[in-house]
Every structure is written in structure tokens, then in C-alpha cells.
Design a protein around this motif. Structure first.
Motif, PDB file in Angstrom:
ATOM      1  N   HIS A  73       1.401  -9.012  -7.476  1.00 41.64           N
ATOM      2  CA  HIS A  73       2.850  -9.118  -7.669  1.00 41.64           C
ATOM      3  C   HIS A  73       3.347  -8.151  -8.740  1.00 41.64           C
ATOM      4  O   HIS A  73       4.415  -7.534  -8.600  1.00 41.64           O
ATOM      5  CB  HIS A  73       3.208 -10.557  -8.044  1.00 41.64           C
ATOM      6  N   ASN A  74       2.580  -7.988  -9.812  1.00 41.40           N
ATOM      7  CA  ASN A  74       3.034  -7.163 -10.929  1.00 41.40           C
ATOM      8  C   ASN A  74       3.052  -5.668 -10.590  1.00 41.40           C
ATOM      9  O   ASN A  74       3.567  -4.872 -11.371  1.00 41.40           O
ATOM     10  CB  ASN A  74       2.158  -7.402 -12.156  1.00 41.40           C
ATOM     11  N   GLN A  75       2.510  -5.269  -9.461  1.00 41.90           N
ATOM     12  CA  GLN A  75       2.530  -3.865  -9.060  1.00 41.90           C
ATOM     13  C   GLN A  75       3.782  -3.492  -8.266  1.00 41.90           C
ATOM     14  O   GLN A  75       4.107  -2.310  -8.118  1.00 41.90           O
ATOM     15  CB  GLN A  75       1.300  -3.536  -8.203  1.00 41.90           C
ATOM     16  N   GLN A  76       4.500  -4.497  -7.753  1.00 40.77           N
ATOM     17  CA  GLN A  76       5.501  -4.219  -6.727  1.00 40.77           C
ATOM     18  C   GLN A  76       6.712  -3.449  -7.245  1.00 40.77           C
ATOM     19  O   GLN A  76       7.151  -2.467  -6.622  1.00 40.77           O
ATOM     20  CB  GLN A  76       5.937  -5.523  -6.056  1.00 40.77           C
ATOM     21  N   LEU A  77       7.288  -3.855  -8.365  1.00 39.65           N
ATOM     22  CA  LEU A  77       8.486  -3.184  -8.851  1.00 39.65           C
ATOM     23  C   LEU A  77       8.200  -1.729  -9.168  1.00 39.65           C
ATOM     24  O   LEU A  77       8.982  -0.831  -8.812  1.00 39.65           O
ATOM     25  CB  LEU A  77       9.032  -3.904 -10.085  1.00 39.65           C
ATOM     26  N   ASN A  78       7.103  -1.473  -9.839  1.00 42.05           N
ATOM     27  CA  ASN A  78       6.759  -0.095 -10.175  1.00 42.05           C
ATOM     28  C   ASN A  78       6.573   0.739  -8.916  1.00 42.05           C
ATOM     29  O   ASN A  78       7.052   1.882  -8.831  1.00 42.05           O
ATOM     30  CB  ASN A  78       5.481  -0.065 -11.014  1.00 42.05           C
ATOM     31  N   ALA A  79       5.884   0.174  -7.912  1.00 48.09           N
ATOM     32  CA  ALA A  79       5.648   0.905  -6.667  1.00 48.09           C
ATOM     33  C   ALA A  79       6.955   1.199  -5.939  1.00 48.09           C
ATOM     34  O   ALA A  79       7.149   2.289  -5.396  1.00 48.09           O
ATOM     35  CB  ALA A  79       4.709   0.108  -5.764  1.00 48.09           C
ATOM     36  N   GLN A  80       7.862   0.234  -5.940  1.00 47.87           N
ATOM     37  CA  GLN A  80       9.152   0.433  -5.288  1.00 47.87           C
ATOM     38  C   GLN A  80       9.968   1.529  -5.965  1.00 47.87           C
ATOM     39  O   GLN A  80      10.523   2.416  -5.299  1.00 47.87           O
ATOM     40  CB  GLN A  80       9.935  -0.883  -5.296  1.00 47.87           C
ATOM     41  N   LEU A  81      10.048   1.474  -7.292  1.00 50.50           N
ATOM     42  CA  LEU A  81      10.858   2.449  -8.012  1.00 50.50           C
ATOM     43  C   LEU A  81      10.251   3.846  -7.949  1.00 50.50           C
ATOM     44  O   LEU A  81      10.983   4.848  -7.865  1.00 50.50           O
ATOM     45  CB  LEU A  81      11.020   2.015  -9.468  1.00 50.50           C
ATOM     46  N   LEU A  82       8.928   3.921  -7.966  1.00 49.29           N
ATOM     47  CA  LEU A  82       8.288   5.227  -7.860  1.00 49.29           C
ATOM     48  C   LEU A  82       8.514   5.828  -6.477  1.00 49.29           C
ATOM     49  O   LEU A  82       8.723   7.035  -6.341  1.00 49.29           O
ATOM     50  CB  LEU A  82       6.793   5.103  -8.154  1.00 49.29           C
ATOM     51  N   ALA A  83       8.506   4.990  -5.447  1.00 55.84           N
ATOM     52  CA  ALA A  83       8.806   5.474  -4.095  1.00 55.84           C
ATOM     53  C   ALA A  83      10.245   5.958  -4.001  1.00 55.84           C
ATOM     54  O   ALA A  83      10.539   6.990  -3.378  1.00 55.84           O
ATOM     55  CB  ALA A  83       8.548   4.364  -3.078  1.00 55.84           C
ATOM     56  N   LYS A  84      11.167   5.222  -4.641  1.00 52.82           N
ATOM     57  CA  LYS A  84      12.569   5.623  -4.642  1.00 52.82           C
ATOM     58  C   LYS A  84      12.752   6.976  -5.321  1.00 52.82           C
ATOM     59  O   LYS A  84      13.638   7.765  -4.939  1.00 52.82           O
ATOM     60  CB  LYS A  84      13.402   4.557  -5.349  1.00 52.82           C
ATOM     61  N   ALA A  85      11.917   7.256  -6.329  1.00 58.47           N
ATOM     62  CA  ALA A  85      11.974   8.538  -7.023  1.00 58.47           C
ATOM     63  C   ALA A  85      11.224   9.641  -6.283  1.00 58.47           C
ATOM     64  O   ALA A  85      11.192  10.787  -6.747  1.00 58.47           O
ATOM     65  CB  ALA A  85      11.387   8.389  -8.427  1.00 58.47           C
ATOM     66  N   GLY A  86      10.627   9.312  -5.147  1.00 60.61           N
ATOM     67  CA  GLY A  86       9.935  10.313  -4.347  1.00 60.61           C
ATOM     68  C   GLY A  86       8.527  10.607  -4.783  1.00 60.61           C
ATOM     69  O   GLY A  86       7.966  11.648  -4.420  1.00 60.61           O
ATOM     70  N   GLY A  87       7.907   9.687  -5.553  1.00 62.43           N
ATOM     71  CA  GLY A  87       6.582   9.943  -6.095  1.00 62.43           C
ATOM     72  C   GLY A  87       5.425   9.557  -5.201  1.00 62.43           C
ATOM     73  O   GLY A  87       4.318  10.067  -5.374  1.00 62.43           O
ATOM     74  N   HIS A  88       5.630   8.640  -4.268  1.00 65.13           N
ATOM     75  CA  HIS A  88       4.604   8.284  -3.300  1.00 65.13           C
ATOM     76  C   HIS A  88       5.268   7.578  -2.118  1.00 65.13           C
ATOM     77  O   HIS A  88       6.468   7.270  -2.150  1.00 65.13           O
ATOM     78  CB  HIS A  88       3.490   7.423  -3.909  1.00 65.13           C
ATOM     79  N   LEU A  89       4.496   7.317  -1.085  1.00 62.39           N
ATOM     80  CA  LEU A  89       4.986   6.590   0.079  1.00 62.39           C
ATOM     81  C   LEU A  89       4.520   5.146  -0.056  1.00 62.39           C
ATOM     82  O   LEU A  89       3.319   4.872  -0.074  1.00 62.39           O
ATOM     83  CB  LEU A  89       4.438   7.213   1.368  1.00 62.39           C
ATOM     84  N   TYR A  90       5.454   4.223  -0.194  1.00 62.30           N
ATOM     85  CA  TYR A  90       5.126   2.814  -0.424  1.00 62.30           C
ATOM     86  C   TYR A  90       5.386   2.012   0.845  1.00 62.30           C
ATOM     87  O   TYR A  90       6.499   2.013   1.379  1.00 62.30           O
ATOM     88  CB  TYR A  90       5.968   2.266  -1.580  1.00 62.30           C
TER      89      TYR A  90
END
Length: 500
Positions: free
Chosen positions: A284-301
Motif C-alpha cells: 500500500h505504501n508504494q502506491q502514491l509514489n508510483a502514481q505520481l511518478l507515472a504522472k510525471a512521466g517517470g515510469h509506466l504504472y
């Protein structure tokens, strides 16, 4: 400097807390610190790994009497029981300069009580959901940088925060050149942490079964619950390689064109390499970071692993395999967030309260000569000319005999890091500062200013004003003095010293 680290690893918790603390411990040890770990002896603990790397690793109980059975990794521990266990394990250990805690189950109550063990406290967190009573807090996730003051309601008193992947705790090898983005993906690396309790390596293996043209390295981790099934799958495919652990994880990443994994600590290692990534979160603690990083174009989530349709992973691999432009974009945007120096920055920050400056002597002539003539120093000096040796020696001799001038050197076990100078006139001084070659960009400037100010208060207690002359386009120095509490006057910075 003596440092105590309180963190745990287990099959349920994973190895990420210990991994990032070990990276910081190695950076601290290189700077001369003595580091001790204290960890619970949970199933899958890494005490032996810490010992093998030369650290004193103290074992704490795997369970406390007051502890609820079956509690999740974010559940609070009985804090007093943990403090008592830590006190018992430490025995007659001398007091520490720093105690670093990286644990979801410990909060401000534990931290207040832990002051009995150390002069200063630091917390590593990425949840922003519980109070802290520490001097320094680190959250290396992009979510901490992207949100507005995520810890504002959780910090007591004066606490210095280090937020975002600029401070990600990474090994020195990740200060590296990016991988080459090929026209087509040839090699894939799959890893979901040190234990993979979510069984995602096997799930990914099944999803990749139709990609016969891809070479794949599966790093399954310790005690993987699907090891037998994965071994059978790998035997049937000569392009697949199945690893428990690898001695050169960095080297294996360098060979990959695409990474498939979770949103934990390897996020920033992948970013530093510019390694395009398909991410599925396993906690659960990984989800927000993964979402925001995807929004910034840093990876495909693709989302949380337990709600993911396997066909989405198949489709994502198919899209990225031949789309060089998309992979190049992911690589560039993620790489822009990190430079691999986060552990050094934190090690420097922890050294700040205990760094002692010394007054320069004639033996420092060569050091100061080379430091003053370095290109990065002359670039921003009011006099950018090279100084000749004879002029420098004469200047140093005069300076050392000048009661209105202080020249201070910041020394560490690795060697000197920089010089700070004070020239006095009445109750004010003018400060000059520069760093020696190889020490820029990790925070030594702020440490030298703070340490210099402490020295100044002792040496000239009647001084009330510090001024600094800075070239208008020297953005680094402008930022340095602003962060150090200096106010910008018309053509200079100044700081008023109050009695303490």
C-alpha cells in the motif's frame, strides 16, 4: 561519530528498510563513523548479512508480549517494550551521536524515549501518517517532493526535512552514465524486492511466456514461495535466467533494456540508470509514489498487483518493446530526478552537528593554494585570476598573523572538504567560503557555514553581524546563504547573530 540504526527486515516487511539503511551506513562509515544496527530477529531477518559487512548487529526479540498477532507491517509496535529491549541489547555501549530509525511501527513516543541513547535523532519515513519527534526526517520518494508540506502536521519542534529522490539512499555506483536506449528491447530484468512475498516474479514469468525473442533475468529473492514452479518454467526456455540473489545487481541492471518490478527502493536505482520501467506496486505504501511518478512521466504504472489483469502487463511489454521514443522519454524524465548522491548528502547532514573546524596553519599552504586556484572557485570569485605561489605564501603568512582574520579548515576522515574565512571590522565580519575539489553538490557548504558560525561565536563572542559578498549570477552561493538564514541586502547577504 557513533551512529545507531534501528530497522527491521522480514519476509512480511521485506528487505527495503535494511537495504537503504545499509547504503547510508556505508556512506557514514566511509566518513569515519562507527555504525551499529539493532534489528528484531523476525523470520527473514538480515542480521547475518549486516555482520558479514562488518557491522555490529544486535538482535532484538521477534515478538513482544503486548504485540497483537497478525498485525500488518504498518501497525505500531509496543514502543516501551522495544525501548526496553534496545536498552538491554545495548548494555554498556557508549552514547551515540545519532540514532536513525527506519520503521513504520515506531513513532514520536518511541523517539522521545530513544533520546536516552543518542544526542540527535533521524527518522526515515515514506508514509507521512504518524507523529515524529526527531531532528532530521528523510522521505526519499517523489510523492514527498510533489505534495505540499506532507509532514507539516507530523513534526514536533525544529526538524530539518530532506524530501524527494534528490536524497534517495543509493550506492555510489549509481552516479553513472545512463544505459543506451535501443531501437528494440532485447533484454528484460524482473525483480520485486528481496523476498517477493507477493509472488510477482512468477506472475510476470507467466505473462512473458509468449515473448520468445526476449532474454529475461528473473531475480526472485530469498525464500521465494514459487521457486520450484519458476525453476521448471526457466528450464524450458534457454533465454531465461533465474537468480535467487545476484552479487552485481547494478551490473545486471546495466545490461537490461526494460525493467519490470515494484515501487520500492529500486525505483531510484532504475531512474539513475535511465532504465525504462513497468511498475506494479506490491504494498500500500508504494502506491502514491508510483502514481505520481507515472504522472510525471517517470515510469509506466499498471496499478496494484492484486487487482491487475495479467493481460495489461502483456500489452505493456508489447508496446514498449518496439517504441524507442516512449522508452527514451521514460528514461530521461526519471533520470532527471536523481543523481545518485543522496546517501552522501545525508551523511554530510548528519556530520553537521559534530564537525569541528580547525584554524589553518602554514602546513595548509598547498591545500589552500590549489583550492583557491581551482576552476570552480575562480569562476565565481571577484578576482578570477590565477594566484601565483609566491603571492599566495606571502598572503597566507600575513593572514595567519592578522588578529582580525580567521581561516578555518573543515577536516573529515576522508580529508579536508573546504575553507571558510572571516575578516573582522568592529562588531561585524565578512565571510568567504569555498569547497575543495570533489566536495561540491552534497551539502558541505551549509555544514561549513554552520560550523564556522559556532567557531565564530566562541572566538569572537561580541560579533553581531556576518556579511557575504556574492556575484549576482552565482545561483549556488545565493541559495547557500539563503538556506543558512542570511537575509539579502542591496548588494550582499547578512546575518545578525543573536545571543544564545
Amino acid at each position: 561519530m557513533r551512529v545507531l540504526i534501528r530497522a527491521d527486515a522480514s519476509i512480511a516487511i521485506g528487505s527495503g528498510h535494511i537495504a537503504r539503511c545499509l547504503t547510508l551506513a556505508n556512506a557514514l562509515r566511509e566518513d569515519g563513523a562507527e555504525v551499529v544496527f539493532a534489528c528484531r530477529q523476525l523470520p527473514g531477518h538480515l542480521l547475518q548479512r549486516l555482520s558479514d559487512q562488518g557491522y555490529l548487529a544486535l538482535g532484538l526479540p521477534d515478538r513482544y508480549p503486548q504485540e497483537a498477532s497478525g498485525a500488518g507491517i504498518e501497525a505500531l509496535l509496543p514502543w516501551q517494550a522495544d525501548i526496553d529491549a534496545l536498552a538491554s541489547a545495548l548494555g554498556n555501549e557508549r552514547r551515540f551521536d545519532w540514532l536513525i530509525v527506519d520503521h513504520y511501527g515506531l513513532d514520536a513516543r518511541w523517539e522521545r524515549a530513544a533520546r536516552q541513547f543518542a544526542d540527535h535523532l533521524m527518522a526515515i519515513d515514506d508514509l507521512a501518517n504518524r507523529p515524529h519527534a526527531v531532528d532530521v526526517l528523510l522521505d526519499q520518494n517523489y510523492s514527498a517532493q510533489a505534495q505540499d508540506r506532507p509532514y507539516a502536521q507530523w513534526l514536533e519542534g525544529a526538524c530539518k526535512t530532506f524530501l524527494g529522490p534528490r536524497f534517495a539512499l543509493m550506492r555510489d555506483e549509481f552516479q553513472c552514465q545512463p544505459i543506451v536506449i535501443k531501437a528494440r528491447v532485447e533484454r528484460v530484468m524482473v525483480n520485486f524486492g528481496g523476498f517477493d512475498a507477493a509472488r510477482q516474479v512468477y506472475a510476470t514469468m507467466l505473462a512473458l511466456s509468449d515473448f520468445d525473442d526476449l532474454q529475461v533475468d528473473f531475480v526472485a529473492g530469498l525464500h521465494n514461495p514459487e521457486w520450484t514452479a519458476m525453476s521448471e518454467q526457466a528450464k524450458a526456455r534457454p533465454n531465461w535466467r533465474l537468480h535467487t540473489l545476484v552479487s552485481d545487481f547494478f551490473g545486471l541492471m546495466q545490461q537490461a533494456d526494460l525493467f519490470i518490478g515494484a515501487g520500492g527502493g529500486t525505483t531510484w536505482e532504475r531512474a539513475a540508470l535511465g532504465l525504462p520501467t513497468i511498475c506494479m506496486t506490491v504494498a500500500h505504501n508504494q502506491q502514491l509514489n508510483a502514481q505520481l511518478l507515472a504522472k510525471a512521466g517517470g515510469h509506466l504504472y499498471l496499478g496494484a498487483h492484486d487487482t491487475l489483469d495479467p493481460q495489461r502487463l502483456v500489452d505493456a511489454v508489447a508496446v514498449l518493446r518496439d517504441n524507442r521514443e516512449l522508452r527514451q522519454s521514460l528514461a530521461e524524465r526519471s533520470r532527471a530526478l536523481v543523481d545518485g548522491k543522496g546517501a552522501q548528502r545525508l551523511a554530510v547532514a548528519l556530520a553537521a552537528p559534530v564537525l569541528a573546524l580547525r584554524q589553518a596553519t602554514e602546513r595548509d599552504a598547498r591545500l589552500l593554494f590549489e583550492g583557491r586556484n581551482a576552476a570552480h572557485v575562480r569562476q565565481w570569485a571577484f578576482n578570477a585570476d590565477l594566484i601565483d605561489w609566491d603571492s599566495h605564501v606571502a598572503w597566507l603568512a600575513s593572514s595567519l598573523n592578522n588578529p582580525q582574520r580567521l581561516i578555518l579548515i573543515g577536516d573529515t576522515p576522508r580529508g579536508p572538504v573546504g575553507m571558510v574565512r572571516y575578516d573582522r571590522e568592529g562588531d561585524s565580519v565578512e565571510v568567504s567560503i569555498y569547497l575543495f575539489e570533489g566536495h561540491a553538490g552534497v551539502g558541505w557548504g551549509q555544514v561549513l557555514l554552520a560550523s564556522g558560525e559556532r567557531f565564530l561565536r566562541r572566538h569572537w563572542p561580541d560579533v553581531r553581524l556576518i556579511q557575504a559578498q556574492v556575484l549576482a549570477d552565482n545561483a549556488v552561493s545565493v541559495s547557500l546563504f539563503q538556506k543558512a538564514g542570511y537575509a539579502q541586502a542591496e548588494r550582499h547577504f547578512q546575518r545578525v547573530l543573536n545571543d544564545e
